[in-house]
Design a protein around this motif. Sequence first.
Motif, PDB file in Angstrom:
ATOM      1  N   GLY A 125       0.585 -28.460 -38.132  1.00 50.59           N
ATOM      2  CA  GLY A 125       0.215 -30.319 -37.389  1.00 50.59           C
ATOM      3  C   GLY A 125      -0.353 -29.448 -36.023  1.00 50.59           C
ATOM      4  O   GLY A 125      -0.699 -30.403 -35.363  1.00 50.59           O
ATOM      5  N   ARG A 126      -1.094 -28.419 -36.251  1.00 53.12           N
ATOM      6  CA  ARG A 126      -1.545 -27.954 -35.006  1.00 53.12           C
ATOM      7  C   ARG A 126      -2.741 -29.172 -35.394  1.00 53.12           C
ATOM      8  O   ARG A 126      -3.674 -28.294 -33.387  1.00 53.12           O
ATOM      9  N   GLY A 128      -3.610 -30.932 -36.083  1.00 51.56           N
ATOM     10  CA  GLY A 128      -3.640 -32.633 -35.905  1.00 51.56           C
ATOM     11  C   GLY A 128      -3.562 -32.901 -34.528  1.00 51.56           C
ATOM     12  O   GLY A 128      -4.186 -34.083 -34.377  1.00 51.56           O
ATOM     13  N   ILE A 129      -3.180 -31.815 -34.196  1.00 53.63           N
ATOM     14  CA  ILE A 129      -2.659 -32.365 -31.941  1.00 53.63           C
ATOM     15  C   ILE A 129      -4.352 -32.796 -31.723  1.00 53.63           C
ATOM     16  O   ILE A 129      -4.691 -33.221 -31.000  1.00 53.63           O
ATOM     17  N   ASP A 130      -5.156 -31.309 -32.377  1.00 52.60           N
ATOM     18  CA  ASP A 130      -6.798 -31.943 -31.717  1.00 52.60           C
ATOM     19  C   ASP A 130      -7.606 -32.701 -32.063  1.00 52.60           C
ATOM     20  O   ASP A 130      -8.793 -33.029 -31.668  1.00 52.60           O
ATOM     21  N   GLY A 132      -5.618 -35.754 -32.250  1.00 48.61           N
ATOM     22  CA  GLY A 132      -4.865 -36.659 -31.631  1.00 48.61           C
ATOM     23  C   GLY A 132      -3.799 -37.534 -32.831  1.00 48.61           C
ATOM     24  O   GLY A 132      -4.057 -38.445 -32.813  1.00 48.61           O
ATOM     25  N   VAL A 133      -3.759 -36.740 -33.624  1.00 50.56           N
ATOM     26  CA  VAL A 133      -2.946 -37.377 -34.829  1.00 50.56           C
ATOM     27  C   VAL A 133      -1.474 -36.822 -34.238  1.00 50.56           C
ATOM     28  O   VAL A 133      -1.025 -36.861 -33.371  1.00 50.56           O
TER      29      VAL A 133
END
Lengths: 180, 168
Positions: A125-126, A128-130, A132-133
Amino acid sequence: MNRFNFFIPAIGFFVLALILWRGLYLDPKELPSMLIDKPMPKFALTTVDGNEISNADLPNSMFLLNVWGSYCLPCLIEHPTLMRLAEEGEIPVVGINYRDKKQLALGWLSDNGNPFAFSILDESGRFGIDLGVYGAPETYLVDADGVIRYRHVSVLDENVWRQDFLPAINKLQAESNTQQ
Amino acid sequence: MRIFHKFSWEFKVCRPIAALLLILSVSVMATLNAQVDAFEFENEEQQKRFRTLSNELRCPMCQNTNLSGSTGGVAEDLRREVHRMIVDGFSDTEIEKFMFDRYGDFIFYRPRLRAETILLWFGPIMFLLIGGYLALGIWRRASLSSVDSTSLDSHQAAQLQKLLRNKH
């Protein structure tokens, strides 16, 4: 002047009512994306098939970036729309397999069909963080220069495609035409 | 008392259930805290910063819980990210900027003072001042008019006396 004062409470009431009325139709779950008009974050990951992939491998045209997972039920609901878009060649669809297991993802694709040009594997999920998920499904519209132009949270069905994505795409195409 | 007696069996049944639920919820909270404490830090200060940050950052998915109290997937990832950044030596400001760049003002339970959030910060005090001003105006006018209405001239007083006398 006194006459006008008499109407102040009524005017105040209508202004407040209008604001609150509008508030009724705002979806508090729909957060504005911080990445609109910003380039895709840099990444160097693998696809679910195990191929190395980075920004350079993204399509050169406008494309959809769809966040999905085998655990995600709404993803099944939007799946036929993504399949149609990919099959009819309307727009390339790139997947992000978000917080999932590789084997489950491959199983899901072979069971349901694969609308994606490729799916970027983001088990942690890293990435995804970038972006903004905050949960699958989410769909981003990325332009030919790799800039994120639109985001839709939750199911992308035919209605959403017609009402939200097509106008956004037409607007982008009109913009790029005037630039040339 | 009779009503209480009539339903007393419910009290007998419900109370133990309520107590059980309370114990359960407390133990669930305890495990949530344990989840937060599963990270290892180099010192107390880092751990304290982690606690403060994960209490003040909001889980984007679950909306009304902070990172430390949420079991949502993205909250788990963000907690891990906050931990990594603290251990890697990032300052609180840098961590907050990292979160803001990705999730916007929504991520902060205490939004920062910016053009977009100015109404949020000063709206309540503004409404209070407007309301206070209006209330003061109404109150003053009311006290003025009440003085007027109670003082009768001699003619009105005589009329009143006449009316009251007729009634009896």
